[in-house]
Design a protein around this motif. Structure first.
Motif, PDB file in Angstrom:
ATOM      1  N   GLY A   1      32.763  -8.681   2.369  1.00 27.95           N
ATOM      2  CA  GLY A   1      34.150  -8.830   2.782  1.00 27.95           C
ATOM      3  C   GLY A   1      34.983  -7.561   2.823  1.00 27.95           C
ATOM      4  O   GLY A   1      36.126  -7.612   3.286  1.00 27.95           O
ATOM      5  N   THR A   2      34.459  -6.432   2.358  1.00 29.75           N
ATOM      6  CA  THR A   2      35.253  -5.210   2.422  1.00 29.75           C
ATOM      7  C   THR A   2      35.309  -4.683   3.857  1.00 29.75           C
ATOM      8  O   THR A   2      34.408  -4.911   4.668  1.00 29.75           O
ATOM      9  CB  THR A   2      34.706  -4.111   1.494  1.00 29.75           C
ATOM     10  N   ALA A   3      36.393  -3.979   4.167  1.00 32.14           N
ATOM     11  CA  ALA A   3      36.598  -3.396   5.493  1.00 32.14           C
ATOM     12  C   ALA A   3      36.654  -1.881   5.355  1.00 32.14           C
ATOM     13  O   ALA A   3      37.493  -1.348   4.623  1.00 32.14           O
ATOM     14  CB  ALA A   3      37.890  -3.922   6.108  1.00 32.14           C
ATOM     15  N   LEU A   4      35.745  -1.197   6.049  1.00 35.10           N
ATOM     16  CA  LEU A   4      35.627   0.251   5.954  1.00 35.10           C
ATOM     17  C   LEU A   4      35.812   0.872   7.335  1.00 35.10           C
ATOM     18  O   LEU A   4      35.470   0.270   8.349  1.00 35.10           O
ATOM     19  CB  LEU A   4      34.253   0.647   5.405  1.00 35.10           C
ATOM     20  N   LEU A   5      36.330   2.085   7.351  1.00 32.68           N
ATOM     21  CA  LEU A   5      36.529   2.807   8.611  1.00 32.68           C
ATOM     22  C   LEU A   5      35.886   4.180   8.531  1.00 32.68           C
ATOM     23  O   LEU A   5      35.987   4.870   7.519  1.00 32.68           O
ATOM     24  CB  LEU A   5      38.023   2.938   8.924  1.00 32.68           C
ATOM     25  N   ASP A   6      35.200   4.562   9.608  1.00 28.62           N
ATOM     26  CA  ASP A   6      34.565   5.876   9.741  1.00 28.62           C
ATOM     27  C   ASP A   6      35.430   6.706  10.672  1.00 28.62           C
ATOM     28  O   ASP A   6      35.479   6.468  11.879  1.00 28.62           O
ATOM     29  CB  ASP A   6      33.155   5.685  10.305  1.00 28.62           C
TER      30      ASP A   6
ATOM     31  N   SER B   1      32.488  -5.089   6.888  1.00 30.99           N
ATOM     32  CA  SER B   1      33.022  -4.808   8.221  1.00 30.99           C
ATOM     33  C   SER B   1      33.250  -3.309   8.388  1.00 30.99           C
ATOM     34  O   SER B   1      33.919  -2.685   7.565  1.00 30.99           O
ATOM     35  CB  SER B   1      34.344  -5.567   8.411  1.00 30.99           C
ATOM     36  N   LEU B   2      32.693  -2.730   9.452  1.00 38.25           N
ATOM     37  CA  LEU B   2      32.806  -1.300   9.731  1.00 38.25           C
ATOM     38  C   LEU B   2      33.536  -1.072  11.048  1.00 38.25           C
ATOM     39  O   LEU B   2      33.258  -1.745  12.048  1.00 38.25           O
ATOM     40  CB  LEU B   2      31.435  -0.647   9.834  1.00 38.25           C
ATOM     41  N   THR B   3      34.445  -0.107  11.064  1.00 43.95           N
ATOM     42  CA  THR B   3      35.098   0.337  12.293  1.00 43.95           C
ATOM     43  C   THR B   3      34.822   1.820  12.473  1.00 43.95           C
ATOM     44  O   THR B   3      35.055   2.609  11.557  1.00 43.95           O
ATOM     45  CB  THR B   3      36.616   0.097  12.236  1.00 43.95           C
ATOM     46  N   SER B   4      34.310   2.192  13.643  1.00 50.77           N
ATOM     47  CA  SER B   4      34.040   3.599  13.974  1.00 50.77           C
ATOM     48  C   SER B   4      35.128   4.094  14.911  1.00 50.77           C
ATOM     49  O   SER B   4      35.396   3.469  15.944  1.00 50.77           O
ATOM     50  CB  SER B   4      32.687   3.741  14.678  1.00 50.77           C
ATOM     51  N   VAL B   5      35.731   5.231  14.567  1.00 55.64           N
ATOM     52  CA  VAL B   5      36.798   5.796  15.397  1.00 55.64           C
ATOM     53  C   VAL B   5      36.454   7.229  15.778  1.00 55.64           C
ATOM     54  O   VAL B   5      36.076   8.036  14.921  1.00 55.64           O
ATOM     55  CB  VAL B   5      38.150   5.773  14.644  1.00 55.64           C
TER      56      VAL B   5
ATOM     57  N   ASN C   1      45.214   9.732  14.078  1.00 57.03           N
ATOM     58  CA  ASN C   1      46.624   9.780  13.691  1.00 57.03           C
ATOM     59  C   ASN C   1      47.490   8.852  14.531  1.00 57.03           C
ATOM     60  O   ASN C   1      48.595   8.504  14.122  1.00 57.03           O
ATOM     61  CB  ASN C   1      47.156  11.214  13.736  1.00 57.03           C
ATOM     62  N   GLU C   2      47.000   8.437  15.693  1.00 64.24           N
ATOM     63  CA  GLU C   2      47.733   7.478  16.519  1.00 64.24           C
ATOM     64  C   GLU C   2      47.356   6.038  16.164  1.00 64.24           C
ATOM     65  O   GLU C   2      48.228   5.180  15.994  1.00 64.24           O
ATOM     66  CB  GLU C   2      47.455   7.756  18.001  1.00 64.24           C
ATOM     67  N   LEU C   3      46.060   5.774  16.033  1.00 60.68           N
ATOM     68  CA  LEU C   3      45.605   4.424  15.718  1.00 60.68           C
ATOM     69  C   LEU C   3      46.089   3.962  14.343  1.00 60.68           C
ATOM     70  O   LEU C   3      46.396   2.781  14.146  1.00 60.68           O
ATOM     71  CB  LEU C   3      44.080   4.360  15.769  1.00 60.68           C
ATOM     72  N   ALA C   4      46.137   4.892  13.377  1.00 62.65           N
ATOM     73  CA  ALA C   4      46.458   4.526  11.995  1.00 62.65           C
ATOM     74  C   ALA C   4      47.863   3.965  11.834  1.00 62.65           C
ATOM     75  O   ALA C   4      48.150   3.295  10.836  1.00 62.65           O
ATOM     76  CB  ALA C   4      46.286   5.739  11.087  1.00 62.65           C
ATOM     77  N   ARG C   5      48.710   4.209  12.789  1.00 63.22           N
ATOM     78  CA  ARG C   5      50.096   3.765  12.689  1.00 63.22           C
ATOM     79  C   ARG C   5      50.380   2.507  13.503  1.00 63.22           C
ATOM     80  O   ARG C   5      51.522   2.118  13.680  1.00 63.22           O
ATOM     81  CB  ARG C   5      51.026   4.906  13.109  1.00 63.22           C
ATOM     82  N   LYS C   6      49.289   1.892  14.022  1.00 63.82           N
ATOM     83  CA  LYS C   6      49.453   0.728  14.877  1.00 63.82           C
ATOM     84  C   LYS C   6      48.632  -0.450  14.322  1.00 63.82           C
ATOM     85  O   LYS C   6      47.559  -0.261  13.768  1.00 63.82           O
ATOM     86  CB  LYS C   6      48.954   1.024  16.295  1.00 63.82           C
ATOM     87  N   PRO C   7      49.133  -1.680  14.505  1.00 64.67           N
ATOM     88  CA  PRO C   7      48.272  -2.822  14.217  1.00 64.67           C
ATOM     89  C   PRO C   7      47.188  -2.888  15.300  1.00 64.67           C
ATOM     90  O   PRO C   7      47.438  -2.461  16.434  1.00 64.67           O
ATOM     91  CB  PRO C   7      49.244  -4.010  14.324  1.00 64.67           C
TER      92      PRO C   7
ATOM     93  N   LEU D   1      30.002  -4.148  13.213  1.00 63.07           N
ATOM     94  CA  LEU D   1      30.533  -2.824  13.553  1.00 63.07           C
ATOM     95  C   LEU D   1      31.307  -2.882  14.862  1.00 63.07           C
ATOM     96  O   LEU D   1      30.829  -3.438  15.857  1.00 63.07           O
ATOM     97  CB  LEU D   1      29.407  -1.787  13.660  1.00 63.07           C
ATOM     98  N   LYS D   2      32.487  -2.269  14.857  1.00 65.54           N
ATOM     99  CA  LYS D   2      33.317  -2.158  16.058  1.00 65.54           C
ATOM    100  C   LYS D   2      33.595  -0.688  16.322  1.00 65.54           C
ATOM    101  O   LYS D   2      34.016   0.047  15.419  1.00 65.54           O
ATOM    102  CB  LYS D   2      34.637  -2.909  15.854  1.00 65.54           C
ATOM    103  N   ALA D   3      33.348  -0.237  17.548  1.00 63.42           N
ATOM    104  CA  ALA D   3      33.586   1.155  17.928  1.00 63.42           C
ATOM    105  C   ALA D   3      34.891   1.252  18.714  1.00 63.42           C
ATOM    106  O   ALA D   3      35.099   0.507  19.683  1.00 63.42           O
ATOM    107  CB  ALA D   3      32.421   1.677  18.764  1.00 63.42           C
ATOM    108  N   VAL D   4      35.772   2.178  18.311  1.00 62.27           N
ATOM    109  CA  VAL D   4      37.102   2.296  18.906  1.00 62.27           C
ATOM    110  C   VAL D   4      37.328   3.729  19.372  1.00 62.27           C
ATOM    111  O   VAL D   4      37.186   4.682  18.588  1.00 62.27           O
ATOM    112  CB  VAL D   4      38.201   1.897  17.894  1.00 62.27           C
ATOM    113  N   HIS D   5      37.692   3.879  20.628  1.00 58.42           N
ATOM    114  CA  HIS D   5      38.010   5.195  21.177  1.00 58.42           C
ATOM    115  C   HIS D   5      39.486   5.484  20.955  1.00 58.42           C
ATOM    116  O   HIS D   5      40.360   4.700  21.339  1.00 58.42           O
ATOM    117  CB  HIS D   5      37.698   5.225  22.682  1.00 58.42           C
ATOM    118  N   GLY D   6      39.787   6.597  20.292  1.00 61.64           N
ATOM    119  CA  GLY D   6      41.178   6.959  20.066  1.00 61.64           C
ATOM    120  C   GLY D   6      41.310   8.033  19.012  1.00 61.64           C
ATOM    121  O   GLY D   6      40.335   8.419  18.367  1.00 61.64           O
TER     122      GLY D   6
END
Length: 228
Positions: A75-80, A100-104, A134-140, A126-131
């Protein structure tokens, strides 16, 4: 042609990190290695040669479990942050399917590879996100969502702090992969930083004599003007 197998030293390292699931994990990593270096012939993804894949990509990516085991529970959520070709996120997602892993990353070709690799390895976690971080971190839905942010990228601590802390839940930390030299070069900045606290792990050896590694854990203040 099958991908080169891990050395005995790497196998031992992986078994220490994953005592209950190293065999299945190793099979997935062999598939990842094959796909990575096939793709690398057309798209520049990594400068690490195939013979060091197991130590410098797989073992290195997996090593945080030795120091931060609670982050890899169900259940933990981690971001790379700045995931590059997906290290550590592809490795961690394969090792811990209930996390849950998110790759940025800001480089589209690398995010496209991570997404393709996740599909090839059937990594539904795993979800891969292009961005840009510093921009993504301030948005839901990214702001304040993650139990930890991992950074294996070469960016300096001040940049990683600026781009990574807003992703974190209250009480969570930024975990930075470091060499001794990198850590020592950042100590002056970290000691002057007033918006949180930091600690480092011991220095440890990666398998196959491929170098040493440590982790820098950076924790922001839970409230303005206070220390964790």
């Amino acid at each position: 042609m099958s991908f080169i197998p891990p050395s005995p030293a790497v196998r031992t390292f992986l078994e220490q990190c994953l005592p209950d699931g190293a065999a299945a994990f190793t099979d997935k990593m062999a598939l990842l290695g094959q796909f990575l270096y096939e793709t690398n012939e057309q798209v520049n993804l990594t400068a690490i040669p195939p013979e060091k894949f197991w130590s410098l990509h797989v073992a290195d990516s997996l090593s945080p479990v030795r120091y931060f085991p609670d982050l890899f529970r169900r259940g933990t959520a981690l971001l790379d942050l700045g995931c590059g070709a997906g290290f550590p996120s592809l490795v961690l997602a394969a090792a811990f399917p209930e996390v849950s892993l998110t790759s940025v990353d800001s480089t589209l070709k690398k995010i496209n590879f991570v997404q393709s690799a996740a599909e090839k390895l059937a990594l539904g976690n795993l979800k891969a996100v292009h961005g840009r971080g510093n921009e993504l971190a301030r948005k839901p839905p990214f702001k304040g969502r993650y139990d930890a942010v991992f950074a294996r990228a070469v960016a300096s601590a001040d940049i990683l702090i600026r781009e990574g802390l807003a992703f974190l839940k209250t009480g969570s930390s930024l975990i930075v992969y470091r060499t001794r030299e990198q850590y020592e070069s950042e100590l002056e900045f970290l000691k002057k930083w007033k918006k949180g606290s930091f600690r480092s792990t011991e220095l440890f050896e990666l398998p196959d004599r491929t170098g040493t590694r440590m982790f820098l854990q950076i924790s922001p203040c839970s409230q303005p003007g206070s220390k964790n």
